[in-house]
Design a protein around this motif. Structure first.
Motif, PDB file in Angstrom:
ATOM      1  N   ARG A 163      34.864 -15.984  54.489  1.00  0.00           N
ATOM      2  CA  ARG A 163      35.524 -17.212  54.061  1.00  0.00           C
ATOM      3  C   ARG A 163      35.363 -17.325  52.555  1.00  0.00           C
ATOM      4  O   ARG A 163      34.250 -17.183  52.029  1.00  0.00           O
ATOM      5  CB  ARG A 163      34.918 -18.439  54.741  1.00  0.00           C
ATOM      6  CG  ARG A 163      35.164 -18.515  56.222  1.00  0.00           C
ATOM      7  CD  ARG A 163      34.518 -19.750  56.828  1.00  0.00           C
ATOM      8  NE  ARG A 163      35.169 -20.978  56.400  1.00  0.00           N
ATOM      9  CZ  ARG A 163      34.595 -21.942  55.666  1.00  0.00           C
ATOM     10  NH1 ARG A 163      33.339 -21.806  55.298  1.00  0.00           N
ATOM     11  NH2 ARG A 163      35.270 -23.021  55.317  1.00  0.00           N
ATOM     12  N   VAL A 164      36.471 -17.602  51.849  1.00  0.00           N
ATOM     13  CA  VAL A 164      36.427 -17.686  50.396  1.00  0.00           C
ATOM     14  C   VAL A 164      36.944 -19.050  49.973  1.00  0.00           C
ATOM     15  O   VAL A 164      37.856 -19.616  50.583  1.00  0.00           O
ATOM     16  CB  VAL A 164      37.275 -16.563  49.748  1.00  0.00           C
ATOM     17  CG1 VAL A 164      36.631 -15.211  49.986  1.00  0.00           C
ATOM     18  CG2 VAL A 164      38.704 -16.576  50.273  1.00  0.00           C
ATOM     19  N   LEU A 165      36.329 -19.602  48.925  1.00  0.00           N
ATOM     20  CA  LEU A 165      36.770 -20.859  48.330  1.00  0.00           C
ATOM     21  C   LEU A 165      37.607 -20.510  47.107  1.00  0.00           C
ATOM     22  O   LEU A 165      37.092 -19.953  46.120  1.00  0.00           O
ATOM     23  CB  LEU A 165      35.566 -21.723  47.932  1.00  0.00           C
ATOM     24  CG  LEU A 165      35.888 -23.044  47.237  1.00  0.00           C
ATOM     25  CD1 LEU A 165      36.715 -23.948  48.151  1.00  0.00           C
ATOM     26  CD2 LEU A 165      34.614 -23.751  46.783  1.00  0.00           C
ATOM     27  N   VAL A 166      38.874 -20.853  47.172  1.00  0.00           N
ATOM     28  CA  VAL A 166      39.807 -20.528  46.099  1.00  0.00           C
ATOM     29  C   VAL A 166      39.930 -21.740  45.194  1.00  0.00           C
ATOM     30  O   VAL A 166      40.219 -22.857  45.658  1.00  0.00           O
ATOM     31  CB  VAL A 166      41.177 -20.131  46.672  1.00  0.00           C
ATOM     32  CG1 VAL A 166      42.140 -19.785  45.546  1.00  0.00           C
ATOM     33  CG2 VAL A 166      41.027 -18.956  47.625  1.00  0.00           C
ATOM     34  N   GLY A 167      39.699 -21.515  43.874  1.00  0.00           N
ATOM     35  CA  GLY A 167      39.809 -22.604  42.916  1.00  0.00           C
ATOM     36  C   GLY A 167      41.250 -22.881  42.532  1.00  0.00           C
ATOM     37  O   GLY A 167      42.193 -22.212  42.966  1.00  0.00           O
ATOM     38  N   VAL A 168      41.421 -23.892  41.679  1.00  0.00           N
ATOM     39  CA  VAL A 168      42.773 -24.255  41.247  1.00  0.00           C
ATOM     40  C   VAL A 168      43.389 -23.180  40.373  1.00  0.00           C
ATOM     41  O   VAL A 168      44.614 -23.166  40.142  1.00  0.00           O
ATOM     42  CB  VAL A 168      42.735 -25.601  40.503  1.00  0.00           C
ATOM     43  CG1 VAL A 168      42.323 -26.728  41.437  1.00  0.00           C
ATOM     44  CG2 VAL A 168      41.788 -25.550  39.302  1.00  0.00           C
ATOM     45  N   ASP A 169      42.550 -22.261  39.833  1.00  0.00           N
ATOM     46  CA  ASP A 169      43.090 -21.161  39.030  1.00  0.00           C
ATOM     47  C   ASP A 169      43.389 -19.927  39.867  1.00  0.00           C
ATOM     48  O   ASP A 169      43.798 -18.901  39.329  1.00  0.00           O
ATOM     49  CB  ASP A 169      42.111 -20.804  37.912  1.00  0.00           C
ATOM     50  CG  ASP A 169      40.728 -20.423  38.428  1.00  0.00           C
ATOM     51  OD1 ASP A 169      40.483 -20.568  39.655  1.00  0.00           O
ATOM     52  OD2 ASP A 169      39.874 -20.001  37.624  1.00  0.00           O
TER      53      ASP A 169
END
Length: 225
Positions: A163-169
């Protein structure tokens, strides 16, 4: 010379009988006086007890006399202090002046008990759906990690889910391990995700937001050749 065939009868001698009786009486008397004298049992010893007189305890001391109420009042007089009340000057009616002034107009909101008409707030707009992060096709080739050397030598395939947390960038800010065939496959995936993975960030309406996404990668020896 011939002996007499028939003996001669004995003659009774009263003097000998008297002497024999006297001898027997003397012997009995000697035995009676010579024997120990047996005295009858003495009187029984009786234990006599006597009560020893004990001194009676002294009588309790009489209680101290309590002073009577009037005596207490007399010994402790109550002092009453009365403070003088200063006279209050009362002004005469001539000292007052009256004037009529107009109150200024009321501006602004009026605070009172009347809440006024009930105004309903407009309902909040519905929450827009969140569109999750998507793989950026420009970086699609960079998603496959390098095959671990130890697993390659063992000729072993692998599978990793993270599971990965993708930032706004669009970059990976955090990664969590869900399942992995081995630690080598997990470490290779972790390094590649933090270094090279790029996504299109999640959006709610037209505003980008951080969001989680689950990724599964497969390692095959036939693809590594």
């Amino acid at each position: 010379m011939y002996a007499d065939r028939y003996p001669q009868p004995t003659r009774f001698n009263p003097g000998g009988l008297t002497a024999a009786v006297a001898i027997n009486v003397a012997l009995v008397a000697a035995l009676m006086f010579a024997g120990p004298k047996i005295l009858p049992d003495g009187p029984e010893h009786v234990l006599t007890t006597t009560n020893i007189p004990v001194d009676e305890p002294p009588p309790p001391e009489p209680p101290a006399p309590q002073p009577k109420p009037h005596e207490m009042t007399a010994s402790r007089p109550m002092e009453q202090i009365t403070a003088p009340v200063p006279p209050i000057p009362i002004p005469s009616t001539s000292d007052f002046t009256t004037s009529v002034t107009e109150s200024p107009p009321v501006t602004g909101s009026i605070v009172g008990n009347d809440p006024g008409p009930l105004v309903e707030a407009p309902p909040a707009p519905p929450l827009l759906p969140l569109i999750g992060p998507q793989v950026d096709p420009r970086y699609a080739d960079a998603f496959q990690p390098e095959y671990p050397a130890a697993e390659r030598r063992a000729n072993r395939d692998g599978r990793v889910t993270v599971r990965v947390l993708v930032g706004v960038d669009g970059r990976v800010k955090q990664i969590e391990r869900v399942t992995a065939t081995s630690d080598d496959f997990w470490k290779a995936t972790q390094q590649r995700a933090l270094r090279s993975w790029r996504f299109k960030p999640a959006t709610r309406g037209s505003v980008p937001e951080e969001a989680w996404r689950t990724m599964t990668l497969t390692f095959r020896m036939e693809d590594a050749d």
